[in-house]
Design a protein around this motif. Structure first.
Motif, PDB file in Angstrom:
ATOM      1  N   THR A 144      75.054  90.687  39.416  1.00  0.00           N
ATOM      2  CA  THR A 144      74.124  90.563  38.284  1.00  0.00           C
ATOM      3  C   THR A 144      74.128  91.838  37.443  1.00  0.00           C
ATOM      4  O   THR A 144      74.185  91.775  36.211  1.00  0.00           O
ATOM      5  CB  THR A 144      72.699  90.264  38.793  1.00  0.00           C
ATOM      6  OG1 THR A 144      72.736  89.053  39.541  1.00  0.00           O
ATOM      7  CG2 THR A 144      71.722  90.133  37.643  1.00  0.00           C
ATOM      8  N   ILE A 202      75.150  92.188  33.451  1.00  0.00           N
ATOM      9  CA  ILE A 202      74.230  92.782  32.468  1.00  0.00           C
ATOM     10  C   ILE A 202      74.917  93.951  31.761  1.00  0.00           C
ATOM     11  O   ILE A 202      74.847  94.080  30.536  1.00  0.00           O
ATOM     12  CB  ILE A 202      72.921  93.242  33.149  1.00  0.00           C
ATOM     13  CG1 ILE A 202      72.141  92.046  33.683  1.00  0.00           C
ATOM     14  CG2 ILE A 202      72.058  94.047  32.165  1.00  0.00           C
ATOM     15  CD1 ILE A 202      71.007  92.408  34.632  1.00  0.00           C
ATOM     16  N   CYS A 260      77.416  92.781  29.064  1.00  0.00           N
ATOM     17  CA  CYS A 260      76.745  92.340  27.839  1.00  0.00           C
ATOM     18  C   CYS A 260      76.194  93.540  27.071  1.00  0.00           C
ATOM     19  O   CYS A 260      76.349  93.634  25.849  1.00  0.00           O
ATOM     20  CB  CYS A 260      75.621  91.353  28.164  1.00  0.00           C
ATOM     21  SG  CYS A 260      76.214  89.747  28.736  1.00  0.00           S
ATOM     22  N   HIS A 295      77.866  83.735  27.330  1.00  0.00           N
ATOM     23  CA  HIS A 295      77.305  85.035  26.964  1.00  0.00           C
ATOM     24  C   HIS A 295      78.353  85.938  26.312  1.00  0.00           C
ATOM     25  O   HIS A 295      78.007  86.849  25.565  1.00  0.00           O
ATOM     26  CB  HIS A 295      76.707  85.734  28.180  1.00  0.00           C
ATOM     27  CG  HIS A 295      75.569  84.985  28.796  1.00  0.00           C
ATOM     28  ND1 HIS A 295      74.475  84.544  28.094  1.00  0.00           N
ATOM     29  CD2 HIS A 295      75.364  84.582  30.068  1.00  0.00           C
ATOM     30  CE1 HIS A 295      73.643  83.917  28.891  1.00  0.00           C
ATOM     31  NE2 HIS A 295      74.165  83.912  30.110  1.00  0.00           N
ATOM     32  N   SER A 336      73.410  84.847  22.890  1.00  0.00           N
ATOM     33  CA  SER A 336      72.733  84.748  24.188  1.00  0.00           C
ATOM     34  C   SER A 336      73.051  85.954  25.072  1.00  0.00           C
ATOM     35  O   SER A 336      72.196  86.439  25.820  1.00  0.00           O
ATOM     36  CB  SER A 336      73.102  83.444  24.905  1.00  0.00           C
ATOM     37  OG  SER A 336      74.460  83.435  25.280  1.00  0.00           O
ATOM     38  N   GLY A 337      74.264  86.477  24.977  1.00  0.00           N
ATOM     39  CA  GLY A 337      74.621  87.675  25.725  1.00  0.00           C
ATOM     40  C   GLY A 337      73.881  88.902  25.217  1.00  0.00           C
ATOM     41  O   GLY A 337      73.467  89.763  26.003  1.00  0.00           O
ATOM     42  N   ASP A 340      70.914  88.794  23.779  1.00  0.00           N
ATOM     43  CA  ASP A 340      69.537  88.623  24.260  1.00  0.00           C
ATOM     44  C   ASP A 340      69.423  89.032  25.720  1.00  0.00           C
ATOM     45  O   ASP A 340      68.453  89.682  26.115  1.00  0.00           O
ATOM     46  CB  ASP A 340      69.074  87.170  24.088  1.00  0.00           C
ATOM     47  CG  ASP A 340      68.873  86.780  22.634  1.00  0.00           C
ATOM     48  OD1 ASP A 340      68.781  87.687  21.780  1.00  0.00           O
ATOM     49  OD2 ASP A 340      68.823  85.559  22.356  1.00  0.00           O
ATOM     50  N   LEU A 341      70.401  88.646  26.509  1.00  0.00           N
ATOM     51  CA  LEU A 341      70.413  89.002  27.926  1.00  0.00           C
ATOM     52  C   LEU A 341      70.429  90.520  28.084  1.00  0.00           C
ATOM     53  O   LEU A 341      69.682  91.089  28.891  1.00  0.00           O
ATOM     54  CB  LEU A 341      71.630  88.382  28.616  1.00  0.00           C
ATOM     55  CG  LEU A 341      71.735  88.601  30.109  1.00  0.00           C
ATOM     56  CD1 LEU A 341      71.999  87.274  30.804  1.00  0.00           C
ATOM     57  CD2 LEU A 341      72.832  89.571  30.427  1.00  0.00           C
ATOM     58  N   THR A 371      66.986  91.978  27.129  1.00  0.00           N
ATOM     59  CA  THR A 371      65.941  91.648  28.101  1.00  0.00           C
ATOM     60  C   THR A 371      66.115  92.380  29.424  1.00  0.00           C
ATOM     61  O   THR A 371      65.138  92.839  30.015  1.00  0.00           O
ATOM     62  CB  THR A 371      65.927  90.122  28.358  1.00  0.00           C
ATOM     63  OG1 THR A 371      65.782  89.446  27.107  1.00  0.00           O
ATOM     64  CG2 THR A 371      64.800  89.733  29.292  1.00  0.00           C
TER      65      THR A 371
END
Length: 189
Positions: free
Chosen positions: A19, A23, A26, A68, A81-82, A84-85, A88
């Motif tokens: 994970t 992250i 991205c 992403h 979307s990537g 945004d990931l 966040t």
């Protein structure tokens, strides 16, 4: 299934979960703002020992499958979307790792730009190695010199250093040849 990543080749403080790696990818592509090839990403992250090669490959594939990232013309781009990931969840990846990754990519990109202008070629001679260094601008050779060195390791070190800092070598030589002490003084600071 465990989210733990393979850690072979990862320095202490590097990323240890799949994970975190996703992250970081991205975040990296969002922060750089330009598409990066797989080679550029690998050179940056593996060179800094931030991730494992197999985990990196898997993360790139998964991020593309999830939408992403997208791969176009051999380069990865972050999607909305990537991005945004990354916004966040960026706090889930240590700041030092994020900064190391971005700096590694920027350094590699700068080196690549300099490599187009600062040329260095290593050739074997009968009694050692020759390094021919040149600087080109607008298709014209503006500076060149040759060095003879006793071994290949030293010759390749000179080549890499000239590509990275050829402009400083040129300015130093210009300062010496024109007796411009101010230029030399500025370089030595």
């Amino acid at each position: 299934m465990s989210n733990r990543a393979f850690t072979g080749g990862v320095r202490p403080g590097g990323l240890t979960t799949s994970t975190e790696i996703r992250i970081l990818l991205c975040y990296l592509l969002k922060s750089i703002g330009t598409p990066l090839t797989r080679q550029e990403i690998e050179n940056a992250l593996l060179g800094e020992e931030l991730v494992n090669y197999f985990e990196l490959s898997d993360a790139l594939d998964k991020l593309c499958a999830l939408g992403h990232l997208k791969l176009e013309d051999g380069a990865y781009q972050v999607t909305a979307s990537g991005s945004d990931l990354a916004d966040t969840l960026e706090g889930e990846v240590p700041r030092s790792v994020r900064e190391s990754a971005v700096n590694a990519v920027l350094t590699a990109q700068q080196y690549k730009r300099k490599q187009a202008q600062h040329k260095a070629e290593v050739t074997r001679t009968t009694d050692g190695w020759q390094v021919r260094c040149t600087i080109e601008d607008l298709g014209e050779q503006v500076f060149s010199f040759e060095l003879y060195l006793p071994d290949e390791l030293t010759a390749n070190a000179v080549k890499e250093k000239f590509i990275a800092d050829g402009d400083t070598v040129f300015r130093c030589m210009l300062g010496l040849l024109t007796d411009n002490r101010q230029l030399l003084s500025d370089l030595l600071k």
